[in-house]
Design an enzyme around this catalytic site. Structure first.
Site, PDB file in Angstrom:
ATOM      1  N   ASP A  90       0.833  -1.210   0.000  1.00  0.00           N
ATOM      2  CA  ASP A  90       0.000   0.000   0.000  1.00  0.00           C
ATOM      3  C   ASP A  90       0.862   1.251   0.000  1.00  0.00           C
ATOM      4  O   ASP A  90       0.447   2.296  -0.481  1.00  0.00           O
ATOM      5  CB  ASP A  90      -0.940  -0.006   1.204  1.00  0.00           C
TER       6      ASP A  90
HETATM    7  O1  MRU Z   1      -7.575  -3.080   2.901  1.00  0.00           O
HETATM    8  P1  MRU Z   1      -7.313  -3.468   1.472  1.00  0.00           P
HETATM    9  O2  MRU Z   1      -8.070  -4.671   1.032  1.00  0.00           O
HETATM   10  O3  MRU Z   1      -7.474  -2.289   0.530  1.00  0.00           O
HETATM   11  O4  MRU Z   1      -5.773  -3.850   1.468  1.00  0.00           O
HETATM   12  C1  MRU Z   1      -5.183  -4.264   0.277  1.00  0.00           C
HETATM   13  C2  MRU Z   1      -3.771  -4.657   0.412  1.00  0.00           C
HETATM   14  O5  MRU Z   1      -3.170  -4.570   1.468  1.00  0.00           O
HETATM   15  C3  MRU Z   1      -3.058  -5.071  -0.847  1.00  0.00           C
HETATM   16  O6  MRU Z   1      -2.078  -6.023  -0.572  1.00  0.00           O
HETATM   17  C4  MRU Z   1      -2.399  -3.840  -1.479  1.00  0.00           C
HETATM   18  O7  MRU Z   1      -3.295  -2.783  -1.574  1.00  0.00           O
HETATM   19  C5  MRU Z   1      -1.865  -4.143  -2.823  1.00  0.00           C
HETATM   20  S1  MRU Z   1      -3.166  -4.418  -4.024  1.00  0.00           S
HETATM   21  C6  MRU Z   1      -2.396  -4.636  -5.515  1.00  0.00           C
END
Ligand code: MRU
Length: 379
Positions: free
Chosen positions: A255
């Site tokens: 993220d």
């Molecule tokens: O809370 P989320 O479902 O948005 O978290 C998503 C993640 O942590 C993913 O691993 C990250 O965003 C990479 S998506 C290509």
């Protein structure tokens, strides 16, 4: 054909409602930045690249509608201001993934360049925004395919020493078609290994508390006929120590990657990185350059989103024997009254990461142990 989380035709935007997966495949229309904000906040769409793209496109469809109904200001300056305000609002939906604020900053700069032209109008500024937002969708797909290719090649080269013909990989959360414009990042690497016929098996964690692994990744893997096995988060150590299952690497998404390589990703990622180091396995982060945030020095500066207690105390699923919306039920699994801490992400120290797979290549730690991202931002 992989799943498509985002559908956009220049006028209309719809997203696959991920709250209903894997039980119902239902697309919902997003008509404005406000609807985009709510879809992101409530996690109808999630995943770092996907939330940035949906935020931008939600504003694009709002501008298009204003234009069509003759309600858009003719003043370039006023439209620029409107776009700036809406972008700032959209960035308040979720704080940890940098892709959203990175996209807002770039779109704002793009619009500002258009507004400065001597012949700019309200329409030309809005059109410049809409074109740039649409480009994000197509660029992300190409980026993911390149991430897949570089990641697969790296793994083939760097796990050869294990003497295995096939490569077994563990992944966490959901980083596939549902979290991006298509193909995926870490799941894109798995997809590429599978296309090259070198994937043994992909293991995916359940990813409590929100179950992106069991609800979404497992769904994608089954949908795309990729050999795969689901485990609960607590089974990861046993899996990595299993002589029969022979996992060679863990590949996750991100993220936000700080300038020193510290990486914020779905809660549980840090624990997996510690396990990988203990077992002498490769630990890789797959992410487009839009996830690398050179303004953030280290993981200590990353804001970690905390989500509602109900995501931990309750669980959502489908009741056997029921169809469609009627099947979805939420049940309480925790003792009433218990205090809850629910951080949505954790930070993996860069020292535990062997490589960061981007669309322009894999960045490895240098001789001094640090990541140098300058090179990949030069083109
Ligand atoms: O809370 P989320 O479902 O948005 O978290 C998503 C993640 O942590 C993913 O691993 C990250 O965003 C990479 S998506 C290509």
């Amino acid at each position: 054909m992989t799943l498509q989380a985002i559908k956009y035709d220049g006028t209309q935007l719809s997203i696959l409602d991920q709250l209903q997966l894997p039980h119902n495949l239902e697309y919902i229309q997003i008509r404005s930045a406000e609807e985009g904000w709510h879809a992101i906040k409530e996690m109808k769409v999630r995943g770092a690249p996907a939330i940035a793209i949906v935020a931008a496109l939600s504003l694009a469809v709002e501008l298009k509608s204003l234009m069509t109904h003759g309600k858009l200001s003719t003043s370039a300056e006023e439209v620029q201001l409107l776009i700036r305000e809406k972008l700032h609002y959209l960035t308040t939906s979720r704080p940890t993934a940098v892709n959203l604020s990175d996209a807002a900053r770039k779109l704002e700069a793009h619009v500002s360049t258009e507004a400065k032209k001597s012949d700019s109008t309200g329409n030309s500024v809005a059109s410049a925004f809409m074109d740039a937002a649409a480009k994000m969708l197509t660029d992300d797909l190409t980026d993911n395919q390149n991430i897949g290719k570089y990641g697969a090649d790296w793994l083939i080269q760097n796990t050869a020493g294990t003497g295995q013909q096939e490569i077994n990989v563990l992944t966490h959360c959901n980083t596939g078609s549902l979290a991006t414009s298509g193909y995926g990042t870490a799941l894109g690497v798995i997809r590429a290994l599978h296309s090259k016929k070198v994937l043994g098996r992909a293991y995916c964690t359940e990813t409590r508390p929100y179950n992106q692994g069991s609800r979404l990744t497992a769904f994608e893997l089954v949908h795309d006929n990729i050999p795969s096995t689901l485990i609960t988060d607590s089974m990861a150590a046993a899996l990595l120590s299993s002589k029969e299952r022979r996992v060679s690497a863990i590949v996750v998404g991100a993220d936000r990657v700080a300038a020193n390589g510290d990486t914020a990703n779905k809660i549980g990622t840090y624990g997996l990185a510690v396990l990988a180091r203990h077992h002498g396995l490769k630990f890789l982060v797959a992410a487009p350059r839009t996830t690398i945030d050179l303004q953030t020095k280290s993981g200590e500066d990353i804001i970690i989103e905390e989500r509602p207690a109900a995501e931990v105390t309750r669980i959502k699923g489908a009741r056997e024997g029921y169809e469609g919306n009627d099947s979805i039920a939420t049940i309480r699994v925790a003792a009433p009254g218990i205090d809850v801490w629910n951080p949505a992400f954790d930070v993996t120290p860069s020292a535990l990461i062997d490589g960061i797979i981007t669309e322009v290549g894999v960045v490895e730690r240098g001789a001094d142990g640090s990541f140098d991202f300058e090179r990949i931002f030069q083109n």
